[in-house]
Design an enzyme around this catalytic site. Structure first.
Site, PDB file in Angstrom:
ATOM      1  N   ILE A  31     -31.711   8.366  30.599  1.00 52.61           N
ATOM      2  CA  ILE A  31     -30.844   7.451  31.404  1.00 52.61           C
ATOM      3  C   ILE A  31     -30.281   8.134  32.688  1.00 52.61           C
ATOM      4  O   ILE A  31     -30.193   7.534  33.684  1.00 52.61           O
ATOM      5  CB  ILE A  31     -29.525   7.265  30.431  1.00 52.61           C
ATOM      6  CG1 ILE A  31     -28.730   6.068  30.952  1.00 52.61           C
ATOM      7  CG2 ILE A  31     -28.479   8.471  30.175  1.00 52.61           C
ATOM      8  CD1 ILE A  31     -27.825   5.616  30.137  1.00 52.61           C
ATOM      9  N   ASN A  87     -34.145  21.477  24.298  1.00 56.58           N
ATOM     10  CA  ASN A  87     -32.817  22.192  24.265  1.00 56.58           C
ATOM     11  C   ASN A  87     -32.440  22.360  23.092  1.00 56.58           C
ATOM     12  O   ASN A  87     -32.046  21.280  22.188  1.00 56.58           O
ATOM     13  CB  ASN A  87     -31.911  21.705  25.358  1.00 56.58           C
ATOM     14  CG  ASN A  87     -32.434  21.353  26.422  1.00 56.58           C
ATOM     15  OD1 ASN A  87     -33.191  22.171  27.232  1.00 56.58           O
ATOM     16  ND2 ASN A  87     -32.041  20.461  27.395  1.00 56.58           N
ATOM     17  N   HIS A 100     -34.800  16.135  20.320  1.00 57.67           N
ATOM     18  CA  HIS A 100     -35.484  15.242  21.331  1.00 57.67           C
ATOM     19  C   HIS A 100     -36.374  16.309  22.052  1.00 57.67           C
ATOM     20  O   HIS A 100     -36.002  17.217  22.648  1.00 57.67           O
ATOM     21  CB  HIS A 100     -34.491  14.432  22.234  1.00 57.67           C
ATOM     22  CG  HIS A 100     -33.481  15.002  22.938  1.00 57.67           C
ATOM     23  ND1 HIS A 100     -32.231  15.758  22.148  1.00 57.67           N
ATOM     24  CD2 HIS A 100     -33.199  15.671  23.903  1.00 57.67           C
ATOM     25  CE1 HIS A 100     -31.406  16.223  22.837  1.00 57.67           C
ATOM     26  NE2 HIS A 100     -31.968  16.295  24.038  1.00 57.67           N
TER      27      HIS A 100
HETATM   28  P1  5GP Z   1     -29.909  17.624  25.830  1.00 52.56           P
HETATM   29  O1  5GP Z   1     -29.191  18.338  27.046  1.00 52.56           O
HETATM   30  O2  5GP Z   1     -29.038  17.287  24.690  1.00 52.56           O
HETATM   31  O3  5GP Z   1     -31.119  18.369  25.893  1.00 52.56           O
HETATM   32  O4  5GP Z   1     -30.318  16.245  26.575  1.00 52.56           O
HETATM   33  C1  5GP Z   1     -29.865  14.922  26.262  1.00 52.56           C
HETATM   34  C2  5GP Z   1     -30.461  13.860  27.495  1.00 52.56           C
HETATM   35  O5  5GP Z   1     -30.202  12.693  26.857  1.00 52.56           O
HETATM   36  C3  5GP Z   1     -29.895  14.061  28.801  1.00 52.56           C
HETATM   37  O6  5GP Z   1     -31.000  14.399  29.770  1.00 52.56           O
HETATM   38  C4  5GP Z   1     -29.140  12.744  29.050  1.00 52.56           C
HETATM   39  O7  5GP Z   1     -29.370  12.204  30.441  1.00 52.56           O
HETATM   40  C5  5GP Z   1     -29.926  12.033  27.996  1.00 52.56           C
HETATM   41  N1  5GP Z   1     -29.022  10.914  27.416  1.00 52.56           N
HETATM   42  C6  5GP Z   1     -27.773  10.948  26.669  1.00 52.56           C
HETATM   43  N2  5GP Z   1     -27.235   9.781  26.164  1.00 52.56           N
HETATM   44  C7  5GP Z   1     -28.320   8.925  26.446  1.00 52.56           C
HETATM   45  C8  5GP Z   1     -28.480   7.370  26.252  1.00 52.56           C
HETATM   46  O8  5GP Z   1     -27.408   6.905  25.721  1.00 52.56           O
HETATM   47  N3  5GP Z   1     -29.580   7.022  26.685  1.00 52.56           N
HETATM   48  C9  5GP Z   1     -30.708   7.605  27.130  1.00 52.56           C
HETATM   49  N4  5GP Z   1     -31.714   6.838  27.523  1.00 52.56           N
HETATM   50  N5  5GP Z   1     -30.461   8.895  27.630  1.00 52.56           N
HETATM   51  C10 5GP Z   1     -29.299   9.477  27.231  1.00 52.56           C
END
Ligand code: 5GP
Ligand code: ZN
Length: 113
Positions: A31, A87, A100
């Protein structure tokens, strides 16, 4: 209804721009993209972080990696290359606690991190 945002996307209870799906894996656009192409590849089954992964998750996680290869081909970045990263934990920068793989492409990744 689950509190996990990615389980909600998998269950189609929250919207997402889905780019790939099979029975074990879902991939959708981040997003807040941090690269020209920024996709998230998630196992459909909830695994909070890599620290929670077990032998039972080997096939699912491997299929996430194969989904990345497929996405490299379909986005046209197989030749130029891409980065796949997970991460993990607070100092690893993990914000969403559902495993993810970040698939990023379209700009040269730093090689020192
Ligand atoms: P992390 O920091 O946990 O590795 O990455 C989480 C990622 O998920 C971030 O890049 C953030 O922009 C993305 N993200 C968080 N919430 C959502 C969501 O509801 N939808 C989508 N498409 N991406 C999300
Ligand atoms: Zn989840």
């Amino acid at each position: 209804m689950t509190d996990c945002p990615f389980c909600r996307i998998v269950a189609r209870q929250s919207p997402a721009d889905v780019v790939y799906e099979d029975d074990a894996v879902l991939a959708f656009k981040d997003i807040y993209p941090k690269a020209p192409v920024h996709l998230l590849i998630v196992p459909k089954r909830h695994i909070a972080s890599l620290l929670d992964a077990s032998e039972a998750d080997v096939d699912t996680l491997g299929r996430c990696v194969l989904a990345a290869r497929r996405l490299a081909e379909t986005t046209g970045y197989a030749g130029k290359g891409f980065r796949l990263s997970v991460n993990t934990g607070p100092e690893g920068g993990q914000v969403v606690y559902h495993v993810h793989f970040h698939f990023t492409a379209g700009r040269r990744s730093r090689t020192d991190v």
